[in-house]
Design a protein around this motif. Structure first.
Motif, PDB file in Angstrom:
ATOM      1  N   GLY A 109       4.380  -6.984  18.229  1.00 13.54           N
ATOM      2  CA  GLY A 109       3.798  -6.138  17.251  1.00 13.54           C
ATOM      3  C   GLY A 109       2.944  -5.080  17.884  1.00 13.54           C
TER       4      GLY A 109
ATOM      5  N   PRO B 127      -1.778  -1.533  14.311  1.00 16.87           N
ATOM      6  CA  PRO B 127      -3.095  -1.301  14.808  1.00 16.87           C
ATOM      7  C   PRO B 127      -3.735  -2.699  15.250  1.00 16.87           C
ATOM      8  CG  PRO B 127      -3.064  -0.972  12.448  1.00 16.87           C
ATOM      9  CD  PRO B 127      -1.535  -1.072  13.228  1.00 16.87           C
TER      10      PRO B 127
ATOM     11  N   ILE C  23       4.946  -5.834  22.804  1.00 11.45           N
ATOM     12  CA  ILE C  23       6.140  -5.167  22.366  1.00 11.45           C
ATOM     13  C   ILE C  23       6.309  -4.890  20.983  1.00 11.45           C
ATOM     14  CG2 ILE C  23       7.676  -6.554  24.097  1.00 11.45           C
ATOM     15  CD1 ILE C  23       8.526  -8.233  21.619  1.00 11.45           C
ATOM     16  N   ASP C  24       7.009  -3.654  20.654  1.00  3.10           N
ATOM     17  CA  ASP C  24       7.358  -3.448  19.297  1.00  3.10           C
ATOM     18  C   ASP C  24       8.768  -3.112  18.941  1.00  3.10           C
ATOM     19  OD1 ASP C  24       5.165  -2.426  16.856  1.00  3.10           O
ATOM     20  OD2 ASP C  24       7.265  -1.792  16.532  1.00  3.10           O
TER      21      ASP C  24
ATOM     22  N   VAL D 280      10.051  -0.963  17.216  1.00  4.78           N
ATOM     23  CA  VAL D 280      10.325   0.581  16.754  1.00  4.78           C
ATOM     24  C   VAL D 280      10.362   1.214  18.163  1.00  4.78           C
ATOM     25  CG1 VAL D 280       9.663   0.412  14.307  1.00  4.78           C
ATOM     26  CG2 VAL D 280       7.832   1.157  16.124  1.00  4.78           C
TER      27      VAL D 280
ATOM     28  N   LYS E  65      -0.597   4.044   6.287  1.00  5.31           N
ATOM     29  CA  LYS E  65      -0.954   3.186   5.315  1.00  5.31           C
ATOM     30  C   LYS E  65      -2.390   3.120   5.484  1.00  5.31           C
ATOM     31  CE  LYS E  65       1.819  -0.036   6.863  1.00  5.31           C
ATOM     32  NZ  LYS E  65       2.257  -1.622   6.842  1.00  5.31           N
TER      33      LYS E  65
ATOM     34  N   LEU F 266      -6.010   3.429   6.430  1.00  5.22           N
ATOM     35  CA  LEU F 266      -7.220   4.664   6.505  1.00  5.22           C
ATOM     36  C   LEU F 266      -8.698   4.282   6.827  1.00  5.22           C
ATOM     37  CD1 LEU F 266      -6.587   6.926   3.261  1.00  5.22           C
ATOM     38  CD2 LEU F 266      -5.690   7.198   5.466  1.00  5.22           C
TER      39      LEU F 266
ATOM     40  N   LEU G 164      11.478  -8.859  19.133  1.00  2.00           N
ATOM     41  CA  LEU G 164      11.470 -10.339  19.091  1.00  2.00           C
ATOM     42  C   LEU G 164      12.551 -10.890  18.281  1.00  2.00           C
ATOM     43  CD1 LEU G 164       9.869 -13.203  20.106  1.00  2.00           C
ATOM     44  CD2 LEU G 164       9.124 -13.205  17.749  1.00  2.00           C
TER      45      LEU G 164
ATOM     46  N   LEU H   3       1.720   6.138  -4.111  1.00  2.00           N
ATOM     47  CA  LEU H   3       0.799   6.647  -3.098  1.00  2.00           C
ATOM     48  C   LEU H   3       1.219   7.917  -2.714  1.00  2.00           C
ATOM     49  CD1 LEU H   3      -0.042   4.714   0.218  1.00  2.00           C
ATOM     50  CD2 LEU H   3       1.110   6.712   0.150  1.00  2.00           C
TER      51      LEU H   3
ATOM     52  N   HIS I 173       4.975  -5.525   0.315  1.00  2.00           N
ATOM     53  CA  HIS I 173       3.724  -4.924   0.790  1.00  2.00           C
ATOM     54  C   HIS I 173       3.974  -3.543   1.141  1.00  2.00           C
ATOM     55  CE1 HIS I 173      -0.422  -4.630   1.529  1.00  2.00           C
ATOM     56  NE2 HIS I 173      -0.246  -4.415   2.825  1.00  2.00           N
TER      57      HIS I 173
ATOM     58  N   PHE J 262       4.853   1.615  -4.210  1.00  2.00           N
ATOM     59  CA  PHE J 262       4.432   0.341  -3.597  1.00  2.00           C
ATOM     60  C   PHE J 262       3.955  -0.634  -4.684  1.00  2.00           C
ATOM     61  CE2 PHE J 262       0.181   1.951  -3.427  1.00  2.00           C
ATOM     62  CZ  PHE J 262      -0.493   1.215  -3.798  1.00  2.00           C
TER      63      PHE J 262
ATOM     64  N   GLY K  91      -3.430 -10.437  11.284  1.00  2.00           N
ATOM     65  CA  GLY K  91      -3.318  -9.200  10.744  1.00  2.00           C
ATOM     66  C   GLY K  91      -2.253  -9.380   9.448  1.00  2.00           C
TER      67      GLY K  91
ATOM     68  N   GLY L 131      -9.767  -1.181   0.978  1.00  2.00           N
ATOM     69  CA  GLY L 131      -9.261  -0.717   2.228  1.00  2.00           C
ATOM     70  C   GLY L 131      -9.618  -1.756   3.508  1.00  2.00           C
TER      71      GLY L 131
ATOM     72  N   GLY M  10      -7.344  -4.352   4.851  1.00  2.00           N
ATOM     73  CA  GLY M  10      -6.199  -4.785   5.556  1.00  2.00           C
ATOM     74  C   GLY M  10      -6.452  -4.737   6.828  1.00  2.00           C
ATOM     75  N   MET M  11      -6.453  -3.564   7.326  1.00  2.00           N
ATOM     76  CA  MET M  11      -6.587  -3.336   8.733  1.00  2.00           C
ATOM     77  C   MET M  11      -7.750  -4.019   9.499  1.00  2.00           C
ATOM     78  SD  MET M  11      -6.042   0.224  10.876  1.00  2.00           S
ATOM     79  CE  MET M  11      -7.416   0.959  10.339  1.00  2.00           C
ATOM     80  N   ASN M  12      -8.728  -3.870   8.689  1.00  2.00           N
ATOM     81  CA  ASN M  12     -10.098  -4.200   9.058  1.00  2.00           C
ATOM     82  C   ASN M  12     -10.088  -5.893   9.310  1.00  2.00           C
ATOM     83  OD1 ASN M  12     -12.072  -1.911   9.030  1.00  2.00           O
ATOM     84  ND2 ASN M  12     -10.854  -1.852   7.039  1.00  2.00           N
TER      85      ASN M  12
HETATM   86  C1  LIG Z   1      -0.737   1.941   0.569  1.00  3.42           C
HETATM   87  C2  LIG Z   1      -1.411   1.290   1.666  1.00  3.42           C
HETATM   88  C3  LIG Z   1      -2.830   1.366   1.853  1.00  3.42           C
HETATM   89  C4  LIG Z   1      -3.644   0.798   2.722  1.00  3.42           C
HETATM   90  N1  LIG Z   1      -4.720   1.259   3.177  1.00  3.42           N
HETATM   91  C5  LIG Z   1      -5.610   0.567   3.807  1.00  3.42           C
HETATM   92  C6  LIG Z   1      -7.011   1.012   4.387  1.00  3.42           C
HETATM   93  O1  LIG Z   1      -7.374   1.946   3.952  1.00  3.42           O
HETATM   94  N2  LIG Z   1      -7.742   0.377   5.182  1.00  3.42           N
HETATM   95  C7  LIG Z   1      -7.098  -0.889   5.799  1.00  3.42           C
HETATM   96  O2  LIG Z   1      -7.946  -1.416   6.442  1.00  3.42           O
HETATM   97  N3  LIG Z   1      -5.902  -1.189   5.408  1.00  3.42           N
HETATM   98  C8  LIG Z   1      -5.139  -0.825   4.708  1.00  3.42           C
HETATM   99  N4  LIG Z   1      -3.743  -0.873   4.389  1.00  3.42           N
HETATM  100  C9  LIG Z   1      -3.461  -2.297   4.960  1.00  3.42           C
HETATM  101  C10 LIG Z   1      -2.940  -1.720   6.417  1.00  3.42           C
HETATM  102  O3  LIG Z   1      -1.819  -0.958   6.469  1.00  3.42           O
HETATM  103  C11 LIG Z   1      -2.197  -3.222   6.979  1.00  3.42           C
HETATM  104  O4  LIG Z   1      -3.031  -4.064   6.845  1.00  3.42           O
HETATM  105  C12 LIG Z   1      -2.300  -2.966   8.433  1.00  3.42           C
HETATM  106  O5  LIG Z   1      -1.369  -2.054   8.806  1.00  3.42           O
HETATM  107  C13 LIG Z   1      -1.751  -4.026   9.247  1.00  3.42           C
HETATM  108  O6  LIG Z   1      -1.728  -4.023  10.564  1.00  3.42           O
HETATM  109  P1  LIG Z   1      -0.850  -5.026  11.464  1.00  3.42           P
HETATM  110  O7  LIG Z   1      -1.025  -4.532  12.787  1.00  3.42           O
HETATM  111  O8  LIG Z   1      -0.955  -6.364  11.009  1.00  3.42           O
HETATM  112  O9  LIG Z   1       0.640  -4.736  10.875  1.00  3.42           O
HETATM  113  P2  LIG Z   1       1.815  -3.482  10.917  1.00  3.42           P
HETATM  114  O10 LIG Z   1       0.904  -2.361  10.734  1.00  3.42           O
HETATM  115  O11 LIG Z   1       2.824  -3.843   9.806  1.00  3.42           O
HETATM  116  O12 LIG Z   1       2.422  -3.449  12.288  1.00  3.42           O
HETATM  117  C14 LIG Z   1       3.411  -4.401  12.647  1.00  3.42           C
HETATM  118  C15 LIG Z   1       4.214  -3.996  13.783  1.00  3.42           C
HETATM  119  O13 LIG Z   1       5.245  -4.952  14.244  1.00  3.42           O
HETATM  120  C16 LIG Z   1       6.292  -4.465  14.410  1.00  3.42           C
HETATM  121  N5  LIG Z   1       7.416  -5.524  14.306  1.00  3.42           N
HETATM  122  C17 LIG Z   1       7.724  -6.220  13.213  1.00  3.42           C
HETATM  123  N6  LIG Z   1       8.500  -7.452  13.608  1.00  3.42           N
HETATM  124  C18 LIG Z   1       8.670  -7.097  15.025  1.00  3.42           C
HETATM  125  C19 LIG Z   1       9.576  -7.834  15.946  1.00  3.42           C
HETATM  126  N7  LIG Z   1      10.467  -8.923  15.363  1.00  3.42           N
HETATM  127  N8  LIG Z   1       9.728  -7.758  17.194  1.00  3.42           N
HETATM  128  C20 LIG Z   1       8.756  -6.468  17.560  1.00  3.42           C
HETATM  129  N9  LIG Z   1       7.888  -5.897  16.721  1.00  3.42           N
HETATM  130  C21 LIG Z   1       8.068  -6.019  15.448  1.00  3.42           C
HETATM  131  C22 LIG Z   1       6.498  -3.292  13.439  1.00  3.42           C
HETATM  132  O14 LIG Z   1       7.360  -2.539  14.074  1.00  3.42           O
HETATM  133  C23 LIG Z   1       5.056  -2.834  13.518  1.00  3.42           C
HETATM  134  O15 LIG Z   1       4.735  -1.605  14.347  1.00  3.42           O
HETATM  135  C24 LIG Z   1      -2.891  -0.117   3.310  1.00  3.42           C
HETATM  136  C25 LIG Z   1      -1.660  -0.700   3.265  1.00  3.42           C
HETATM  137  C26 LIG Z   1      -0.960  -0.128   2.103  1.00  3.42           C
HETATM  138  C27 LIG Z   1       0.524  -0.269   2.038  1.00  3.42           C
END
Ligand SMILES: Cc1cc2nc3c(=O)[nH]c(=O)nc-3n(C[C@H](O)[C@H](O)[C@H](O)COP(=O)(O)OP(=O)(O)OC[C@H]3O[C@@H](n4cnc5c(N)ncnc54)[C@H](O)[C@@H]3O)c2cc1C
Length: 603
Positions: A17, A20, A39-40, A42, A50, A52, A144, A204, A261, A298, A317, A328, A330-332
């Motif tokens: 994945g 971020p 790896i990812d 996409v 999503k 910000l 994966l 949204l 989500h 959503f 994450g 805000g 989630g990403m943090n």
């Molecule tokens: C409407 C909305 C607003 C938000 N606003 C905020 C905000 O302001 N601040 C904040 O901190 N968070 C916010 N969030 C939450 C935030 O978007 C997520 O917490 C964040 O994107 C999580 O990052 P991640 O890397 O864990 O997962 P993701 O961003 O979901 O990335 C996962 C990656 O894994 C890849 N993947 C999945 N399965 C596989 C596989 N089998 N093999 C290879 N690759 C794979 C996917 O393609 C993807 O690129 C918001 C969410 C939403 C829905």
């Protein structure tokens, strides 16, 4: 479908994945000189955004790793929140300034998630070009499929999504940063993602707005009826992120597999429908919504995995937790998971941990409670802003205005907590935090293990007479790969003849050269370069290890008090949380702790 196996390849860590969280982890591992692949599935990241908001603590962390510059340069600094309860009287809006937050950064920083990922990828390329040969490219279009955990490694099967060619990757550790539908989490029986899908339905939209309530430096929360949130997206354009509650639906029974989500497959609201909703909700205010870049519906999920680690497999994450976007976080939260995990993986891989199992378990034990807290905090805010029952409406419409007007500090503290600005780990919950009780208790104000470091101004000794200003965080920036062991000397001197603990510091350094960088912080007028007692930094190609403070601020911030009169050792982990802090007469306790924590250099 054709599927061909290529040869097996070995790697220390496979990150699944490149969102971020995966990308930040990749930067951490590159910095720590670990051999990894990322790896990812996409082929390209989607254009929509999503996440910000970067919270102050995340900014601190990115700053420490030299990653913050493009975010600061291009992001929008959100310096205040405007809370509007009475749309008939917009002038009564309540303003919360963010400049008193517990951080070097007194604002929320808004960047599009697409940009966040771009900056992290650029940083990886930069590390590669600095001839750190182990830094790989992100492998897009690689999914994966499954994996199998063995005693001391994991065999992962990944598929090239274009050619369908499969490859086996043998890795020492697999980290799932693969979002809410995590293949990694689902790959092990008994790894659950418990929680609930809230029955409220939300929209949204990223749209243009030209209205005084929408401002670049502020977030606007209209909580008159159901909430409307307006956040600035770009510093130079009139584009804003809207989050709007549409209504409540019948509660459905959802299982782990139906986590929605973020985006759902439901019919999306149109701009016209959204405008109508706005007009009804905020009349007499008229706010025209134009040129939508993205509109989506959503649902909010509040879920957390029962474990963050199973043997050699980890999740971080959204794969580990998801919750309401209010706050805000989630990403943090995810970036801070990766920050906590990366140096532990590095210690384990480099054979520098005295007890690998304890070390790796501490990831879950430290981070799981944080995830739970954020789910509770953001859930509370969501309910407060959108709940329709009598009690919640009463609190929102009657109690909140009193708090906003007469007790702003209460609101402010709540928000500080929601943003995790005061986050620390509890020594009791983690195996690698020193549980220390000083013999002389009463006057003890020493910083505790699990607390985040404090910043402050120091002087660095550059030559016989000249001194340069430097901050504590500057020092941590230069000790990133290792733990930092600070000896706070009060004014007891920096030479071994007058201060026996200088010798002790050197002794510890000699034992743990590979994992510890020692520094001395002295409170006294002037220290000359000639006084500098030993040169461990020179072995590492650096010249500085002794710093002076004039105002006695840092000593105090770390709880080393003049009136108590005892020097102290503070051991800071690479993720900037204190691992141990002891007074001079308890230094044997520090040595015993280190014995259980890190391996000695000659091992
Ligand atoms: C409407 C909305 C607003 C938000 N606003 C905020 C905000 O302001 N601040 C904040 O901190 N968070 C916010 N969030 C939450 C935030 O978007 C997520 O917490 C964040 O994107 C999580 O990052 P991640 O890397 O864990 O997962 P993701 O961003 O979901 O990335 C996962 C990656 O894994 C890849 N993947 C999945 N399965 C596989 C596989 N089998 N093999 C290879 N690759 C794979 C996917 O393609 C993807 O690129 C918001 C969410 C939403 C829905």
């Amino acid at each position: 479908m054709v599927s061909l196996f290529k040869e097996k390849k070995n790697v220390d860590v496979l990150i699944c994945g490149a969102g971020p969280v995966g990308l930040f982890l990749a930067n951490e591992l590159a910095e720590l000189e670990i051999n990894f692949r990322i790896i990812d599935k996409v082929e390209k990241h989607p254009e929509f955004t999503k996440a910000l908001l970067l919270s102050p603590r995340t900014m601190d962390i990115l700053d420490n790793r030299g990653l913050l510059y493009p975010f600061l340069e291009n992001g929008v600094k959100m310096k205040q929140l405007c809370i509007l309860q009475d749309v008939q009287n917009p002038s009564n809006a309540f303003k919360v300034d963010l400049n008193g937050m517990h951080s070097n950064f007194s604002f929320g920083l808004i960047n599009r998630q697409t940009k966040t990922m771009e900056y992290f990828i650029d940083a990886l390329h930069e590390k590669k070009s600095l001839r750190k040969k182990h830094v790989p490219n992100v492998e897009f279009g690689m999914e994966l499929i499954k994996y199998e955990e063995k005693d001391d490694h994991v065999i992962a099967v990944v598929k090239n999504t274009k050619s369908n060619v499969e490859e086996e990757i043998i890795c020492q550790y697999l980290v799932g940063c693969d979002g809410v539908h995590s293949t990694v989490r689902k790959g092990i029986n008994g790894w659950t993602f418990e929680g609930q899908t809230l029955n409220s339905s939300w929209a949204l939209a990223d749209v243009e707005i030209d209205h005084e309530l929408a401002k670049y430096y502020q977030g606007t929360f209209i909580i008159h009826e159901a909430p409307i949130v307006i956040l600035p997206l770009d510093a130079r354009k009139n584009t804003f992120r809207l989050i709007v509650k549409i209504g409540d639906e019948e509660k459905k029974n959802e299982t782990n597999d139906h986590v929605t989500h973020g985006l759902t497959n439901e019919a999306h609201i149109t701009l016209e429908e959204l405008q109508k909703l706005f007009d009804e909700r905020i009349a007499p205010i008229k706010m025209e919504l134009k040129n939508p870049v993205w509109i989506s519906n959503f649902k909010i999920n509040e879920r957390i995995a029962n474990r963050y680690r199973t043997g050699h497999v980890f999740i971080a994450g959204d794969a580990a937790h998801c919750h309401s976007p209010f706050g805000g976080q989630g990403m943090n939260l995810g970036i801070q998971d990766a920050h906590n995990l990366a140096f532990k993986l590095a210690l384990a891989i480099k054979d520098q941990s005295a007890d690998v199992n304890k070390l790796l378990d501490s990831y879950e034990h430290e981070r799981h409670p944080v995830g739970k807290n954020v789910i509770e905090g953001t859930g509370y805010v969501t309910n407060m802003m959108s709940g329709n029952d009598f009690y919640t409406s009463f609190l929102r419409t009657r109690v909140a205005p009193i708090l906003f007007n007469f007790f702003p500090q209460t609101v402010f503290n709540f928000q500080d907590n929601l943003l995790q600005n005061n986050l620390h780990y509890l020594p009791g919950s983690s195996e690698i935090l020193h549980k220390y009780k000083p013999r002389s208790g009463a006057e003890n104000k020493l910083i505790e293990a699990g607390y985040y470091v404090q910043d402050g101004l120091l002087m660095k000794i550059t030559s016989h007479k000249s001194h340069e200003h430097i901050t504590m965080f500057d020092i941590f920036r230069s000790t990133v790969l290792k733990h930092t062991l600070i000896l706070f000397t009060l004014n007891k001197g920096v030479t071994a003849d007058c201060n026996p603990f200088i010798e002790t510091l050197l002794e510890i350094y000699n034992d743990y050269k590979n994992t510890i960088t020692p520094i001395i912080i002295s409170y006294q007028g002037i220290v000359h370069a000639a006084d500098v007692p030993f040169m461990p930094f020179q072995e590492e190609g650096r010249e500085q290890h002794i710093f002076v403070e004039r105002k006695f601020e840092l000593h105090e911030k770390y709880g080393v008090m003049k009136e108590f009169g005892k020097q102290a050792f503070v051991l800071v982990r690479p993720d900037l949380y204190v691992a141990s802090a002891v007074f001079e007469d308890d230094v044997d306790e520090l040595k015993a702790f280190l014995d259980q924590y890190l391996t000695k250099a000659d091992k």
